[in-house]
Write an enzyme that holds these catalytic residues in place. Structure first.
Site, PDB file in Angstrom:
ATOM      1  N   LEU A   1       0.814  -1.220   0.000  1.00 32.80           N
ATOM      2  CA  LEU A   1       0.000   0.000   0.000  1.00 32.80           C
ATOM      3  C   LEU A   1       0.848   1.271   0.000  1.00 32.80           C
ATOM      4  O   LEU A   1       0.413   2.295  -0.514  1.00 32.80           O
ATOM      5  CB  LEU A   1      -0.958   0.010   1.194  1.00 32.80           C
ATOM      6  CG  LEU A   1      -1.967  -1.133   1.255  1.00 32.80           C
ATOM      7  CD1 LEU A   1      -2.930  -0.927   2.424  1.00 32.80           C
ATOM      8  CD2 LEU A   1      -2.751  -1.264  -0.046  1.00 32.80           C
ATOM      9  N   GLY A   2       2.048   1.212   0.608  1.00 35.84           N
ATOM     10  CA  GLY A   2       2.849   2.430   0.591  1.00 35.84           C
ATOM     11  C   GLY A   2       4.163   2.293   1.326  1.00 35.84           C
ATOM     12  O   GLY A   2       4.383   1.339   2.070  1.00 35.84           O
TER      13      GLY A   2
ATOM     14  N   HIS B   1       7.003   3.014  13.503  1.00 34.31           N
ATOM     15  CA  HIS B   1       5.856   2.185  13.882  1.00 34.31           C
ATOM     16  C   HIS B   1       5.741   2.144  15.403  1.00 34.31           C
ATOM     17  O   HIS B   1       6.744   2.041  16.107  1.00 34.31           O
ATOM     18  CB  HIS B   1       6.011   0.768  13.326  1.00 34.31           C
ATOM     19  CG  HIS B   1       5.851   0.718  11.846  1.00 34.31           C
ATOM     20  ND1 HIS B   1       6.668  -0.025  11.027  1.00 34.31           N
ATOM     21  CD2 HIS B   1       4.959   1.337  11.029  1.00 34.31           C
ATOM     22  CE1 HIS B   1       6.278   0.136   9.767  1.00 34.31           C
ATOM     23  NE2 HIS B   1       5.247   0.954   9.746  1.00 34.31           N
TER      24      HIS B   1
ATOM     25  N   THR C   1      -3.616   5.347   4.732  1.00 33.20           N
ATOM     26  CA  THR C   1      -2.277   4.914   4.330  1.00 33.20           C
ATOM     27  C   THR C   1      -1.380   6.138   4.197  1.00 33.20           C
ATOM     28  O   THR C   1      -0.246   6.159   4.689  1.00 33.20           O
ATOM     29  CB  THR C   1      -2.331   4.145   2.995  1.00 33.20           C
ATOM     30  OG1 THR C   1      -3.111   2.952   3.182  1.00 33.20           O
ATOM     31  CG2 THR C   1      -0.933   3.761   2.529  1.00 33.20           C
TER      32      THR C   1
ATOM     33  N   THR D   1       3.774   6.650  23.759  1.00 31.91           N
ATOM     34  CA  THR D   1       3.076   5.572  23.053  1.00 31.91           C
ATOM     35  C   THR D   1       3.378   4.260  23.781  1.00 31.91           C
ATOM     36  O   THR D   1       4.541   3.966  24.054  1.00 31.91           O
ATOM     37  CB  THR D   1       3.542   5.459  21.587  1.00 31.91           C
ATOM     38  OG1 THR D   1       4.974   5.322  21.564  1.00 31.91           O
ATOM     39  CG2 THR D   1       3.140   6.678  20.786  1.00 31.91           C
TER      40      THR D   1
ATOM     41  N   GLU E   1       2.059   7.078   6.158  1.00 28.28           N
ATOM     42  CA  GLU E   1       3.332   7.236   5.439  1.00 28.28           C
ATOM     43  C   GLU E   1       3.914   8.633   5.624  1.00 28.28           C
ATOM     44  O   GLU E   1       5.131   8.786   5.762  1.00 28.28           O
ATOM     45  CB  GLU E   1       3.159   6.918   3.948  1.00 28.28           C
ATOM     46  CG  GLU E   1       2.750   5.490   3.633  1.00 28.28           C
ATOM     47  CD  GLU E   1       3.699   4.441   4.195  1.00 28.28           C
ATOM     48  OE1 GLU E   1       4.865   4.759   4.473  1.00 28.28           O
ATOM     49  OE2 GLU E   1       3.249   3.293   4.396  1.00 28.28           O
TER      50      GLU E   1
ATOM     51  N   TRP F   1       4.954  -0.050  17.460  1.00 26.49           N
ATOM     52  CA  TRP F   1       5.499  -1.221  18.180  1.00 26.49           C
ATOM     53  C   TRP F   1       7.024  -1.317  18.047  1.00 26.49           C
ATOM     54  O   TRP F   1       7.639  -2.262  18.533  1.00 26.49           O
ATOM     55  CB  TRP F   1       4.827  -2.515  17.712  1.00 26.49           C
ATOM     56  CG  TRP F   1       5.147  -2.919  16.305  1.00 26.49           C
ATOM     57  CD1 TRP F   1       6.087  -3.830  15.912  1.00 26.49           C
ATOM     58  CD2 TRP F   1       4.558  -2.439  15.096  1.00 26.49           C
ATOM     59  NE1 TRP F   1       6.125  -3.918  14.535  1.00 26.49           N
ATOM     60  CE2 TRP F   1       5.193  -3.077  14.017  1.00 26.49           C
ATOM     61  CE3 TRP F   1       3.533  -1.511  14.812  1.00 26.49           C
ATOM     62  CZ2 TRP F   1       4.843  -2.822  12.685  1.00 26.49           C
ATOM     63  CZ3 TRP F   1       3.205  -1.263  13.493  1.00 26.49           C
ATOM     64  CH2 TRP F   1       3.850  -1.915  12.461  1.00 26.49           C
TER      65      TRP F   1
END
Ligand SMILES: [Zn+2]
Length: 433
Positions: free
Chosen positions: A198-199, A261, A248, A277, A252, A263
């Site tokens: 997707l990207g 990200h 998306t 986070t 991005e 995680w």
């Protein structure tokens, strides 16, 4: 290297297909670069720390960061040549989500509500191209490439979209525009997209510290999107995710502005370098599960919070993504004040929102001696500032065209501001050679 993906399963009578949709390959892009350039990832990490240290010690110098965007549509067929409406819808979604004006913020769980906020980052389709000519902020290039994707999503192939001689489109000046390429990266099997990415996006890099011979291997700075993933499902009927809300691009652009990200691309021992986070063991694979708490760690003295599927930098469903946290926002500001300090337009205050529909030209850009202005509307004054906002030159009058001699300005980037007799104003960065 652990690859993150989820499976999207569907049946065709008599057959069983498993289609793989890769949400994002930004981490893989870093891994790829690291295989070509020694210490690339270390360098990315150092840049992250510079932006983070800045955000710990400074307040933003701007109340609003307005980023000019150019979409390069690289298409092989009419379906891939997505409409202006879809692109405008994507800009609107970026502005809504980055301003926390998205209606689904009501779904942010109570435990996160004090941690999230508006980024004060805004996106506009570029109105002037690198040569100083008016533009829609959209380029369209027909290509012979049926897809830029391969079964193993090879970056040598993907990156061709950023090069005119390779069947793509060369970027616009990457210091001053966010370049977003849109193309097909999917691989078909029996006429159906079987592998789909997707990207992906490139992280901020501090070029002055970079080895001089690394440029040839460098990924073209910017964002690449699969044409299916631009805009929401109401505007883009090609959307492959029935719940797509155009996030998306939100994700991005977050990478492009320095975010990782949520995680940390690893287990509980890895985090994203952002204190507010919650840690997580893995991506939320298109899930909206509010009851997962995969790592035990305190978050900002608030206790051990659940995994934050609301975060735009997770892989959760776009239905439950709705937030950036304050520390993610501060990091993005750090990037916009450091590695990407040339990117945001300087905000001169009143009137700056009224730059649409101005039939107006500043050229050439870059310039060596003269800077020319022409307009169908009468200009009231022209001023030139350095990037600190110091006024260097001003010309008053009532004119439709004029020329300034800028020979005495030293080489560098300047901001030209034009006020019109009708009250509108316009500003643009120019490069003096
Ligand atoms: Zn990502």
């Amino acid at each position: 290297m652990k690859k993150q993906f989820f499976l999207f399963l569907f049946f065709i009578p008599g057959m069983f297909y498993s289609q793989t949709i890769h949400k994002c390959y930004s981490k893989e892009a870093i891994d790829y670069q690291n295989s070509l350039i020694p210490n690339y990832e270390q360098h990315v990490n150092e840049q992250f720390e510079i932006a983070k240290q800045w955000s710990n010690n400074h307040t933003p110098t701007r109340s609003l960061y307005t980023i000019p965007v150019v979409f390069h549509i690289v298409y092989n067929n009419s379906e891939q040549n997505i409409s202006d409406d879809i692109i405008q819808n994507q800009i609107d979604i970026l502005n809504q989500d980055y301003a926390r004006l998205n209606p689904d913020t009501v779904n942010t769980r109570l435990e996160f509500q004090n941690l999230v906020g508006s980024t004060n980052v805004r996106f506009v389709l570029a109105q002037v191209d690198p040569d100083g000519n008016p533009t829609s902020g959209i380029t369209r290039t027909q290509t012979n490439m049926s897809t830029f994707g391969t079964w193993d999503l090879d970056f040598n192939e993907l990156e061709k979209v950023k090069s005119t001689v390779d069947g793509g489109k060369d970027p616009w000046d990457q210091e001053h525009y966010l370049n977003i390429w849109v193309c097909d990266m999917s691989v078909d099997f029996l006429g159906t997209p079987y592998v789909m990415l997707l990207g992906y996006a490139t992280p901020p890099l501090g070029l002055p510290n970079w080895p001089p011979d690394s440029g040839t291997e460098d990924l073209g700075d910017g964002v690449v999107l699969q044409y299916h993933a631009v805009g929401d499902f109401l505007h883009n009927t090609n959307d492959i995710l029935p719940e797509s809300k155009g996030r998306t691009a939100v994700h991005e652009v977050g990478h492009y502005l320095g975010l990782r990200h949520i995680w940390g691309d690893g287990d509980c021992t890895m985090d994203d370098g952002i204190e507010d986070t919650p840690d997580a063991t893995d991506a939320s694979m298109q899930d909206c599960n509010f009851n997962i708490n995969s790592c035990n760690a305190d978050v900002m003295g608030l206790g051990d919070l659940n995994d934050m599927v609301e975060n735009f930098m997770d892989y959760s469903s776009e239905l439950c993504q709705n937030s950036f946290t304050q520390n993610q926002i501060a990091l993005m500001h750090g990037v916009l004040e450091n590695q990407r300090q040339e990117l945001a337009l300087i905000n001169f205050g009143v009137g700056i929102d009224e730059i649409e529909n101005l039939d107006f030209n500043v050229f050439p850009n870059p310039t060596y001696t003269n800077l020319n202005f022409s307009s169908v509307k009468e200009m009231k004054n022209i001023s030139i500032y350095n990037l600190n906002g110091t006024l260097l030159f001003e010309k008053e009058g009532n004119f439709l065209s004029t020329s300034l001699n800028v020979n005495d300005l030293s080489s560098g980037i300047y901001v030209v501001n034009v006020n019109f007799m009708n009250g509108q104003s316009f500003h643009k960065k120019i490069s003096k050679k």
